[in-house]
Design a protein around this motif. Structure first.
Motif, PDB file in Angstrom:
ATOM      1  N   ARG A  73       0.845  -1.118   0.144  1.00 11.66           N
ATOM      2  CA  ARG A  73       0.019   0.040   0.053  1.00 11.66           C
ATOM      3  C   ARG A  73       0.959   1.179   0.061  1.00 11.66           C
ATOM      4  O   ARG A  73       2.200   1.174   0.349  1.00 11.66           O
ATOM      5  CB  ARG A  73      -0.894   0.126   1.236  1.00 11.66           C
ATOM      6  N   ILE A  74       0.278   2.241  -0.342  1.00 11.55           N
ATOM      7  CA  ILE A  74       1.013   3.626  -0.143  1.00 11.55           C
ATOM      8  C   ILE A  74       1.902   4.021   1.055  1.00 11.55           C
ATOM      9  O   ILE A  74       3.135   4.270   0.996  1.00 11.55           O
ATOM     10  CB  ILE A  74       0.000   4.768  -0.682  1.00 11.55           C
ATOM     11  N   GLY A  75       1.165   3.779   1.951  1.00 10.45           N
ATOM     12  CA  GLY A  75       1.899   4.062   3.286  1.00 10.45           C
ATOM     13  C   GLY A  75       3.107   3.162   3.640  1.00 10.45           C
ATOM     14  O   GLY A  75       4.048   3.457   4.124  1.00 10.45           O
ATOM     15  N   GLU A  76       3.061   1.792   3.316  1.00 12.72           N
ATOM     16  CA  GLU A  76       4.102   0.937   3.265  1.00 12.72           C
ATOM     17  C   GLU A  76       5.182   1.210   2.423  1.00 12.72           C
ATOM     18  O   GLU A  76       6.536   1.177   2.911  1.00 12.72           O
ATOM     19  CB  GLU A  76       3.257  -0.519   2.979  1.00 12.72           C
TER      20      GLU A  76
ATOM     21  N   LEU B 105       9.243   2.270   3.509  1.00 12.07           N
ATOM     22  CA  LEU B 105      10.198   1.664   3.140  1.00 12.07           C
ATOM     23  C   LEU B 105      11.243   2.561   2.341  1.00 12.07           C
ATOM     24  O   LEU B 105      12.372   2.353   2.035  1.00 12.07           O
ATOM     25  CB  LEU B 105       9.708   0.356   2.160  1.00 12.07           C
ATOM     26  N   LEU B 106      10.663   3.514   1.800  1.00 11.87           N
ATOM     27  CA  LEU B 106      11.633   4.461   0.877  1.00 11.87           C
ATOM     28  C   LEU B 106      11.948   5.705   1.687  1.00 11.87           C
ATOM     29  O   LEU B 106      12.686   6.476   1.455  1.00 11.87           O
ATOM     30  CB  LEU B 106      10.895   5.319  -0.175  1.00 11.87           C
ATOM     31  N   GLY B 107      11.349   5.811   2.872  1.00 13.98           N
ATOM     32  CA  GLY B 107      11.768   6.724   3.531  1.00 13.98           C
ATOM     33  C   GLY B 107      11.163   8.065   3.506  1.00 13.98           C
ATOM     34  O   GLY B 107      11.937   9.194   3.801  1.00 13.98           O
ATOM     35  N   VAL B 108      10.128   8.247   2.906  1.00 11.63           N
ATOM     36  CA  VAL B 108       9.395   9.502   2.633  1.00 11.63           C
ATOM     37  C   VAL B 108       7.875   9.459   3.023  1.00 11.63           C
ATOM     38  O   VAL B 108       7.554   8.491   3.506  1.00 11.63           O
ATOM     39  CB  VAL B 108       9.484   9.441   0.980  1.00 11.63           C
ATOM     40  N   SER B 109       7.141  10.442   2.676  1.00  9.79           N
ATOM     41  CA  SER B 109       6.023  10.763   3.269  1.00  9.79           C
ATOM     42  C   SER B 109       4.974   9.834   2.193  1.00  9.79           C
ATOM     43  O   SER B 109       5.337   9.792   1.038  1.00  9.79           O
ATOM     44  CB  SER B 109       5.399  12.103   3.467  1.00  9.79           C
ATOM     45  N   ALA B 110       3.673   9.507   2.798  1.00 16.97           N
ATOM     46  CA  ALA B 110       2.889   8.803   1.912  1.00 16.97           C
ATOM     47  C   ALA B 110       2.357   9.772   0.690  1.00 16.97           C
ATOM     48  O   ALA B 110       1.990   9.436  -0.442  1.00 16.97           O
ATOM     49  CB  ALA B 110       1.418   8.363   2.598  1.00 16.97           C
TER      50      ALA B 110
ATOM     51  N   PRO C 234       9.401  -9.085   8.042  1.00 16.03           N
ATOM     52  CA  PRO C 234       7.876  -8.982   7.596  1.00 16.03           C
ATOM     53  C   PRO C 234       7.399  -7.686   7.476  1.00 16.03           C
ATOM     54  O   PRO C 234       7.745  -7.082   8.674  1.00 16.03           O
ATOM     55  CB  PRO C 234       7.183  -9.899   8.478  1.00 16.03           C
ATOM     56  N   VAL C 235       6.651  -7.028   6.559  1.00 18.44           N
ATOM     57  CA  VAL C 235       5.960  -5.764   6.798  1.00 18.44           C
ATOM     58  C   VAL C 235       4.795  -6.295   7.527  1.00 18.44           C
ATOM     59  O   VAL C 235       3.892  -6.936   7.540  1.00 18.44           O
ATOM     60  CB  VAL C 235       5.499  -5.409   5.332  1.00 18.44           C
ATOM     61  N   ALA C 236       4.756  -5.123   8.788  1.00 15.82           N
ATOM     62  CA  ALA C 236       3.566  -5.305   9.841  1.00 15.82           C
ATOM     63  C   ALA C 236       2.263  -5.136   9.029  1.00 15.82           C
ATOM     64  O   ALA C 236       2.073  -4.469   8.379  1.00 15.82           O
ATOM     65  CB  ALA C 236       3.787  -4.209  10.908  1.00 15.82           C
ATOM     66  N   GLY C 237       1.508  -6.230   9.483  1.00 13.67           N
ATOM     67  CA  GLY C 237       0.142  -6.103   8.901  1.00 13.67           C
ATOM     68  C   GLY C 237      -0.094  -6.342   7.454  1.00 13.67           C
ATOM     69  O   GLY C 237      -1.131  -6.164   7.196  1.00 13.67           O
ATOM     70  N   ASN C 238       0.853  -7.014   6.854  1.00 11.42           N
ATOM     71  CA  ASN C 238       0.701  -7.446   5.380  1.00 11.42           C
ATOM     72  C   ASN C 238       1.017  -8.611   5.468  1.00 11.42           C
ATOM     73  O   ASN C 238       2.224  -9.070   4.818  1.00 11.42           O
ATOM     74  CB  ASN C 238       1.617  -6.528   4.583  1.00 11.42           C
TER      75      ASN C 238
END
Length: 137
Positions: A5-8, A12-17, A129-133
């Motif tokens: 998702r956008i937020g995930e 990972l990229l260290g930027v805002s959604a 693991p990515v939390a909640g995914n």
């Protein structure tokens, strides 16, 4: 295949959604919609985007080092011979020990922009693991 998702992706990229949404809206980063209408980014697409961005930032200097983290100097501690320089590069804190002379030649000060160039013979990689995914994996 991993989907983010956008937020995930932003985390990972260290930027805002919002930054990721702008990249998607501008066509720089491919995205699709899931069954609930949320935008998702394929793992392979995200990886390609990161690789392309890293290639753009490498500059014209010649070096075998490929790991470059641009950030802001948050601390400089000097003694008579050595110095410690802390750089915050996105979500990462990088600490470098170098000669005091090198710090002075580079004019590194708190608030300066610097690039940490990392070259290592051993790198340990762990998969988290990515939390909640449950789809990432």
């Amino acid at each position: 295949m991993s989907e983010f998702r956008i937020g995930e992706a932003a985390e990972l990229l260290g930027v805002s959604a919002d930054t990721v949404r702008r990249w998607v809206d501008a066509g720089r980063l491919p995205a699709s919609r899931d069954d609930h209408g949320h935008r998702t980014i394929g793992g392979a697409d995200l990886a390609a985007f990161v690789r392309a961005g890293a290639a753009d930032q490498e500059g014209t200097g010649r070096s075998s080092a490929r790991n470059r983290l641009r950030g802001i100097v948050t601390a400089v501690v000097k003694d008579t011979v050595m110095a410690q320089v802390d750089i915050q590069a996105g979500p990462f804190r990088v600490v470098s020990l170098m000669s005091r002379e090198a710090v002075e030649e580079l004019d590194l000060r708190v608030g300066s922009v610097a690039v940490a160039v990392i070259k290592s013979t051993t790198v340990v990689v762990e998969r988290a693991p990515v939390a909640g995914n449950p789809r990432s994996g």
